[in-house]
Design a protein around this motif. Structure first.
Motif, PDB file in Angstrom:
ATOM      1  N   MET A 522       0.830  -1.205   0.000  1.00 34.53           N
ATOM      2  CA  MET A 522       0.000   0.000   0.000  1.00 34.53           C
ATOM      3  C   MET A 522       0.865   1.256   0.000  1.00 34.53           C
ATOM      4  O   MET A 522       0.369   2.359  -0.188  1.00 34.53           O
ATOM      5  CB  MET A 522      -0.912   0.012   1.231  1.00 34.53           C
ATOM      6  CG  MET A 522      -2.044  -0.985   1.190  1.00 34.53           C
ATOM      7  SD  MET A 522      -3.175  -0.722  -0.198  1.00 34.53           S
ATOM      8  CE  MET A 522      -3.827   0.892   0.206  1.00 34.53           C
ATOM      9  N   GLY A 523       2.155   1.088   0.206  1.00 31.27           N
ATOM     10  CA  GLY A 523       3.070   2.218   0.213  1.00 31.27           C
ATOM     11  C   GLY A 523       3.853   2.311  -1.073  1.00 31.27           C
ATOM     12  O   GLY A 523       3.319   2.127  -2.165  1.00 31.27           O
ATOM     13  N   LYS A 524       5.171   2.588  -0.933  1.00 35.34           N
ATOM     14  CA  LYS A 524       6.063   2.701  -2.078  1.00 35.34           C
ATOM     15  C   LYS A 524       7.053   1.550  -2.080  1.00 35.34           C
ATOM     16  O   LYS A 524       7.351   0.971  -1.035  1.00 35.34           O
ATOM     17  CB  LYS A 524       6.861   4.009  -2.021  1.00 35.34           C
ATOM     18  CG  LYS A 524       6.091   5.269  -2.336  1.00 35.34           C
ATOM     19  CD  LYS A 524       7.040   6.465  -2.327  1.00 35.34           C
ATOM     20  CE  LYS A 524       6.322   7.749  -2.706  1.00 35.34           C
ATOM     21  NZ  LYS A 524       7.261   8.894  -2.730  1.00 35.34           N
ATOM     22  N   TYR A 559       7.895  -5.716 -14.293  1.00 34.24           N
ATOM     23  CA  TYR A 559       6.524  -5.192 -14.350  1.00 34.24           C
ATOM     24  C   TYR A 559       6.249  -4.337 -13.105  1.00 34.24           C
ATOM     25  O   TYR A 559       6.409  -4.796 -11.978  1.00 34.24           O
ATOM     26  CB  TYR A 559       5.533  -6.354 -14.414  1.00 34.24           C
ATOM     27  CG  TYR A 559       4.155  -5.970 -14.914  1.00 34.24           C
ATOM     28  CD1 TYR A 559       3.726  -6.367 -16.165  1.00 34.24           C
ATOM     29  CD2 TYR A 559       3.285  -5.212 -14.124  1.00 34.24           C
ATOM     30  CE1 TYR A 559       2.459  -6.026 -16.639  1.00 34.24           C
ATOM     31  CE2 TYR A 559       2.037  -4.861 -14.584  1.00 34.24           C
ATOM     32  CZ  TYR A 559       1.622  -5.266 -15.843  1.00 34.24           C
ATOM     33  OH  TYR A 559       0.378  -4.911 -16.305  1.00 34.24           O
ATOM     34  N   LEU A 560       5.845  -3.079 -13.338  1.00 34.16           N
ATOM     35  CA  LEU A 560       5.449  -2.188 -12.237  1.00 34.16           C
ATOM     36  C   LEU A 560       3.970  -1.855 -12.382  1.00 34.16           C
ATOM     37  O   LEU A 560       3.516  -1.459 -13.464  1.00 34.16           O
ATOM     38  CB  LEU A 560       6.258  -0.882 -12.270  1.00 34.16           C
ATOM     39  CG  LEU A 560       7.778  -0.982 -12.252  1.00 34.16           C
ATOM     40  CD1 LEU A 560       8.380   0.413 -12.162  1.00 34.16           C
ATOM     41  CD2 LEU A 560       8.252  -1.835 -11.082  1.00 34.16           C
ATOM     42  N   GLU A 561       3.260  -2.013 -11.295  1.00 33.65           N
ATOM     43  CA  GLU A 561       1.833  -1.676 -11.284  1.00 33.65           C
ATOM     44  C   GLU A 561       1.605  -0.734 -10.111  1.00 33.65           C
ATOM     45  O   GLU A 561       1.731  -1.123  -8.946  1.00 33.65           O
ATOM     46  CB  GLU A 561       1.000  -2.953 -11.130  1.00 33.65           C
ATOM     47  CG  GLU A 561      -0.504  -2.716 -11.223  1.00 33.65           C
ATOM     48  CD  GLU A 561      -1.282  -4.009 -11.043  1.00 33.65           C
ATOM     49  OE1 GLU A 561      -1.939  -4.149  -9.991  1.00 33.65           O
ATOM     50  OE2 GLU A 561      -1.199  -4.882 -11.927  1.00 33.65           O
ATOM     51  N   VAL A 562       1.291   0.528 -10.395  1.00 38.28           N
ATOM     52  CA  VAL A 562       1.165   1.516  -9.319  1.00 38.28           C
ATOM     53  C   VAL A 562      -0.194   2.199  -9.399  1.00 38.28           C
ATOM     54  O   VAL A 562      -0.884   2.157 -10.416  1.00 38.28           O
ATOM     55  CB  VAL A 562       2.303   2.566  -9.387  1.00 38.28           C
ATOM     56  CG1 VAL A 562       3.658   1.900  -9.291  1.00 38.28           C
ATOM     57  CG2 VAL A 562       2.208   3.396 -10.652  1.00 38.28           C
ATOM     58  N   GLY A 563      -0.540   2.861  -8.293  1.00 40.59           N
ATOM     59  CA  GLY A 563      -1.804   3.588  -8.255  1.00 40.59           C
ATOM     60  C   GLY A 563      -2.956   2.683  -7.919  1.00 40.59           C
ATOM     61  O   GLY A 563      -2.881   1.840  -7.017  1.00 40.59           O
ATOM     62  N   ARG A 564      -4.027   2.825  -8.659  1.00 40.58           N
ATOM     63  CA  ARG A 564      -5.260   2.106  -8.345  1.00 40.58           C
ATOM     64  C   ARG A 564      -5.227   0.693  -8.924  1.00 40.58           C
ATOM     65  O   ARG A 564      -5.854   0.380  -9.922  1.00 40.58           O
ATOM     66  CB  ARG A 564      -6.461   2.896  -8.867  1.00 40.58           C
ATOM     67  CG  ARG A 564      -6.578   4.245  -8.161  1.00 40.58           C
ATOM     68  CD  ARG A 564      -7.647   5.127  -8.728  1.00 40.58           C
ATOM     69  NE  ARG A 564      -7.615   6.442  -8.089  1.00 40.58           N
ATOM     70  CZ  ARG A 564      -8.339   7.475  -8.470  1.00 40.58           C
ATOM     71  NH1 ARG A 564      -9.160   7.361  -9.490  1.00 40.58           N
ATOM     72  NH2 ARG A 564      -8.244   8.624  -7.842  1.00 40.58           N
ATOM     73  N   LYS A 570      -8.935  -3.621  -3.318  1.00 42.63           N
ATOM     74  CA  LYS A 570      -9.239  -4.449  -2.151  1.00 42.63           C
ATOM     75  C   LYS A 570      -9.367  -3.577  -0.898  1.00 42.63           C
ATOM     76  O   LYS A 570     -10.290  -3.748  -0.091  1.00 42.63           O
ATOM     77  CB  LYS A 570      -8.126  -5.487  -1.964  1.00 42.63           C
ATOM     78  CG  LYS A 570      -8.341  -6.442  -0.807  1.00 42.63           C
ATOM     79  CD  LYS A 570      -7.182  -7.443  -0.715  1.00 42.63           C
ATOM     80  CE  LYS A 570      -7.345  -8.377   0.486  1.00 42.63           C
ATOM     81  NZ  LYS A 570      -6.201  -9.310   0.607  1.00 42.63           N
ATOM     82  N   LYS A 571      -8.463  -2.621  -0.759  1.00 39.85           N
ATOM     83  CA  LYS A 571      -8.498  -1.719   0.399  1.00 39.85           C
ATOM     84  C   LYS A 571      -9.747  -0.840   0.348  1.00 39.85           C
ATOM     85  O   LYS A 571     -10.415  -0.619   1.363  1.00 39.85           O
ATOM     86  CB  LYS A 571      -7.246  -0.840   0.395  1.00 39.85           C
ATOM     87  CG  LYS A 571      -7.045  -0.012   1.642  1.00 39.85           C
ATOM     88  CD  LYS A 571      -6.505  -0.828   2.781  1.00 39.85           C
ATOM     89  CE  LYS A 571      -6.088   0.038   3.949  1.00 39.85           C
ATOM     90  NZ  LYS A 571      -5.596  -0.747   5.088  1.00 39.85           N
ATOM     91  N   GLN A 572     -10.057  -0.336  -0.828  1.00 36.87           N
ATOM     92  CA  GLN A 572     -11.231   0.522  -0.977  1.00 36.87           C
ATOM     93  C   GLN A 572     -12.511  -0.251  -0.667  1.00 36.87           C
ATOM     94  O   GLN A 572     -13.427   0.275  -0.014  1.00 36.87           O
ATOM     95  CB  GLN A 572     -11.277   1.084  -2.390  1.00 36.87           C
ATOM     96  CG  GLN A 572     -12.263   2.238  -2.553  1.00 36.87           C
ATOM     97  CD  GLN A 572     -12.175   2.851  -3.923  1.00 36.87           C
ATOM     98  OE1 GLN A 572     -12.280   2.134  -4.918  1.00 36.87           O
ATOM     99  NE2 GLN A 572     -12.000   4.152  -3.999  1.00 36.87           N
ATOM    100  N   THR A 576     -15.269   0.612   2.134  1.00 34.22           N
ATOM    101  CA  THR A 576     -16.697   0.759   1.813  1.00 34.22           C
ATOM    102  C   THR A 576     -17.549  -0.118   2.719  1.00 34.22           C
ATOM    103  O   THR A 576     -18.585   0.319   3.249  1.00 34.22           O
ATOM    104  CB  THR A 576     -16.942   0.399   0.337  1.00 34.22           C
ATOM    105  OG1 THR A 576     -16.137   1.245  -0.493  1.00 34.22           O
ATOM    106  CG2 THR A 576     -18.405   0.558  -0.024  1.00 34.22           C
ATOM    107  N   GLU A 577     -17.113  -1.341   2.895  1.00 38.46           N
ATOM    108  CA  GLU A 577     -17.844  -2.265   3.767  1.00 38.46           C
ATOM    109  C   GLU A 577     -17.865  -1.754   5.205  1.00 38.46           C
ATOM    110  O   GLU A 577     -18.905  -1.789   5.883  1.00 38.46           O
ATOM    111  CB  GLU A 577     -17.179  -3.646   3.708  1.00 38.46           C
ATOM    112  CG  GLU A 577     -17.915  -4.713   4.516  1.00 38.46           C
ATOM    113  CD  GLU A 577     -17.230  -6.074   4.452  1.00 38.46           C
ATOM    114  OE1 GLU A 577     -17.615  -6.975   5.228  1.00 38.46           O
ATOM    115  OE2 GLU A 577     -16.306  -6.234   3.631  1.00 38.46           O
TER     116      GLU A 577
END
Length: 688
Positions: A522-524, A559-564, A570-572, A576-577
């Motif tokens: 969730m960080g960097k 492979y880098l996947e950042v942001g949303r 999953k966190k969002q 919401t729940e």
């Protein structure tokens, strides 16, 4: 003023939901919660942050804030009411009469000085008029001469200055005189002139000034002629001077005006000081210098009181180190020395952690009148908060309650259980599950398993196994495996290097190089040093990536996947729940609250108890919802599409794939020193 509890709680809820609610107001709510205060007393969107601050300070000092917790009062009015409680003075009557802000301050100061300001106060007076009356009373003057609202404050000042210099102010107490006219008459009286020829309403202030100056010239001329003719000028000798008492009676100044024949002596000054009751701090050298050097038209300090010395503030003496570096030392190549960092300090059960030294009483002073200036006692510090310690019977000594790890974070002591393992952790060792932290002096090999509610620190390597931590995980010499090393932490994960590791972290993942690893954070992901490299595998980081080199010359797929990304979603979803759950619980509580109001039980005391409990529960849920909304907002801001998502401070090699908020980009050629960011649904490169 009492508030309806329902409106207060609903107002707070509305406040927390209002996206435009000011940051400063939220900060006041946060500070109150941190201090354990009942923030419902000021959680009202109609209050600005300055008003909130005054209410919070009042609650903190245990004063009755309901007397001023009203949005219609300015923060300055609130401040004066709050301060009046400390000296047991009641300003409510003056508030009802329409006095506000600085007017209340002058009234409060007068009451604290024991001055009967009420005798002269009328409802139509404003702050400067009240000030002139207060100062006059403080100087012991007959304020009845000018304590009348028919005079504006500038007229009052001229009359007060005349009274201070013992002038015959009746020449200019006519309220029809402007303050400029009054000033010209006063200056004439100070110069020893006969002001009768010009102290008339028919002359303007400029006319008066001209006539006063002409009278001065005539007087000087007569004096010169009398000297030429050998006339005894003793009858013309003047002894004109003034003594000004300022700084609330702490300083007295002498002033000798330049007037022909003005022959003031040191004895004259001493006599005047005695008559004024000035007995402390008289500076004989200053008086002698003023007389001998004929220092005319100069304001000179001739007496000064002894200021009160505030007591020393309370302070904590710690017997453990608070300055352990939280960030590892840099290496020559810009990397990070994870090996030699001291991550924590151990304490033993019963060990003395800290001793509180209480605030000391101050030293009283004296003003020039010999009156005692009471010194303020030093400010006491709040007791230390945290866990894992006890306070000795003396009330000031803090002792460790257990053998464990000591940390001092955000002003809180945290002593948690720590197990020290002085051997390697392997399959033979078995599962190690600890309520606290774990410090392994050796390494973790195949089959090793550690689960801790706190931190996990490994002094050497991790080759395989599983590490699960409720806090941070640090592997000082790094991890090298065959994709059979699993690391999970709610906090940060750091180490010298990671090869073929599987990492999940709530915080940042830090290393000097990372190769062929699968990372979800969730960080960097932060890779330091000029030799630092993020190579192969997949790194999913919500807050972005900061590395020196990305990929290599062999074009190994990285492979880098950042942001949303999926982790973000999953966190969002979890947020919401959780929010729906809180809203449901709030709805149930409010329904019960309304039901009690509609069907008020016959036992009034029991009903009031139930209502109070429900109110407290609703407030708690409101705060919980506000905190959750802040976390949701923070998560959204982290992935704003203007964010600088990926830093490459060295080289980025062909074949690397960068995905930002689901938008992909494959690097077609080698580049150096760039930032990859999202712009209009496209991943773009910007030169560093």
């Amino acid at each position: 003023m009492q508030k309806n509890p329902t409106s207060s709680h609903n107002a707070e809820f509305a406040m927390m939901e209002n996206a435009e609610y000011m940051k400063e107001q939220r900060q006041e709510i946060f500070l109150g919660k941190e201090e354990g205060l009942d923030v419902s007393l000021y959680s009202n969107p109609e209050l600005n942050w300055l008003q909130m601050e005054q209410i919070r300070m009042g609650i903190k000092d245990k004063v009755d804030v309901t007397a001023y917790a009203d949005p219609s009062y300015s923060y300055e009015t609130m401040k004066q009411i709050r301060l009046s409680f400390y000296s047991s003075n009641d300003l409510s009557g003056y508030l009802d009469r329409g006095f506000v802000d600085d007017e209340l301050e002058q009234i409060r100061l007068a009451l604290e000085e024991g001055l009967p300001i009420e005798t002269w106060l009328t409802d139509d007076m404003y702050v400067q008029q009240i000030y002139e009356i207060r100062i006059g009373m403080y100087e012991g003057l007959d304020v009845s001469v000018y304590a009348d609202s028919k005079y504006n404050w500038m007229q009052m000042r001229e009359i007060r200055l005349g009274l201070e210099k013992k002038l015959k102010v009746s020449f200019y107490t006519n309220s029809l005189f402007s303050h400029w006219q009054m000033q010209e008459i006063r200056l004439g009286l100070e110069a020893g002139l006969d002001v009768t020829p010009y102290a008339r309403l028919l002359f303007s202030a400029s006319d008066m000034k001209e006539k006063r100056q002409n009278l001065m010239k005539e007087k000087t001329k007569r004096h010169a002629e009398s000297e030429k003719q050998g006339i005894d000028i003793q009858s013309y000798v003047k002894k004109e001077f003034s003594i000004f008492v300022e700084d609330n009676g702490n300083k007295a100044f002498g002033f000798i005006p330049w007037i022909p024949g003005n022959m003031v002596t040191a004895e004259d000054i001493y006599d005047a000081l005695e008559k004024r009751g000035i007995v402390v701090g008289i500076n004989q050298e200053a008086i002698t210098d003023m007389i001998k050097k004929r220092r005319m038209n100069e304001k000179i300090l001739i007496a000064e009181g002894t200021p009160a010395e505030a007591g020393e503030n309370g302070w904590y003496e710690f017997f453990v180190r608070l300055d352990l570096p939280r960030i590892p030392a840099p290496l020559p190549d810009g990397g990070v020395d994870y090996v030699n960092i001291e991550a924590f300090e151990m304490v033993d059960e019963g060990e003395k952690i800290a001793v509180y030294h209480p605030a000391q009483k101050g030293v009283d002073g004296q003003n020039v009148f010999g009156e005692v200036l009471h010194a303020n006692k030093g400010i006491e510090k709040k007791p230390l908060k945290g866990q894992g310690f006890t306070i000795a019977p003396d009330g000031v000594t803090y002792l460790s309650r257990l053998n464990g790890k000591f940390e001092y974070l955000n002003g809180r002591i945290i002593i948690s259980n720590m197990i020290v393992v002085r051997e390697d952790v392997t399959a033979v060792t078995g599962k190690l599950e600890v309520d606290g932290s774990v410090h392994v002096i050796g390494s973790v090999y195949s089959g090793g398993y550690i689960s801790a509610t706190g931190d996990i620190i490994i002094e050497h390597n991790v080759q395989a196994g599983r590490l699960i931590a409720g806090g941070n995980i640090m592997i000082k010499k790094g991890s090298c495996s065959k994709n059979d090393c699993f690391i999970e932490a709610k906090g940060e994960v750091s180490g010298s290097f990671f090869e073929a590791a599987n990492i999940e972290a709530g915080g940042n993942v830090r290393a000097n190089y990372i190769m062929n690893s699968n990372i979800n954070t969730m960080g960097k992901v932060i890779v330091s040093g000029s030799k630092g490299m993020l190579l192969g595998g997949k790194a999913c980081a919500v807050m972005g990536v900061d590395t020196f080199n990305l990929g290599n010359k062999s074009h190994i797929k990285t492979y880098l996947e950042v942001g949303r990304n999926k982790l973000y979603d999953k966190k969002q979803a979890m947020f919401t729940e959780k929010r729906e759950q809180i809203l449901s619980e709030l709805s149930m509580l409010e329904e019960k609250w309304h039901k009690i109001l509609q069907e008020f039980p016959p036992d009034k005391e029991q009903a009031e108890t139930l209502i109070k409990k429900l109110n407290a529960a609703i407030v708690a849920k409101d705060h919980e919802l506000a905190d959750l909304d802040a976390d949701i907002s923070k998560l959204t801001n982290l992935t704003d599409q203007d964010m600088k998502a990926v830093y490459v401070r060295g080289n980025a090699y062909e074949g690397s794939i960068i995905e930002i908020n689901t938008f992909k980009y494959m690097l077609p050629a080698n580049v150096s020193r760039v930032i990859f960011k999202l712009r209009n649904k496209n991943v773009v490169m910007v030169k560093l």
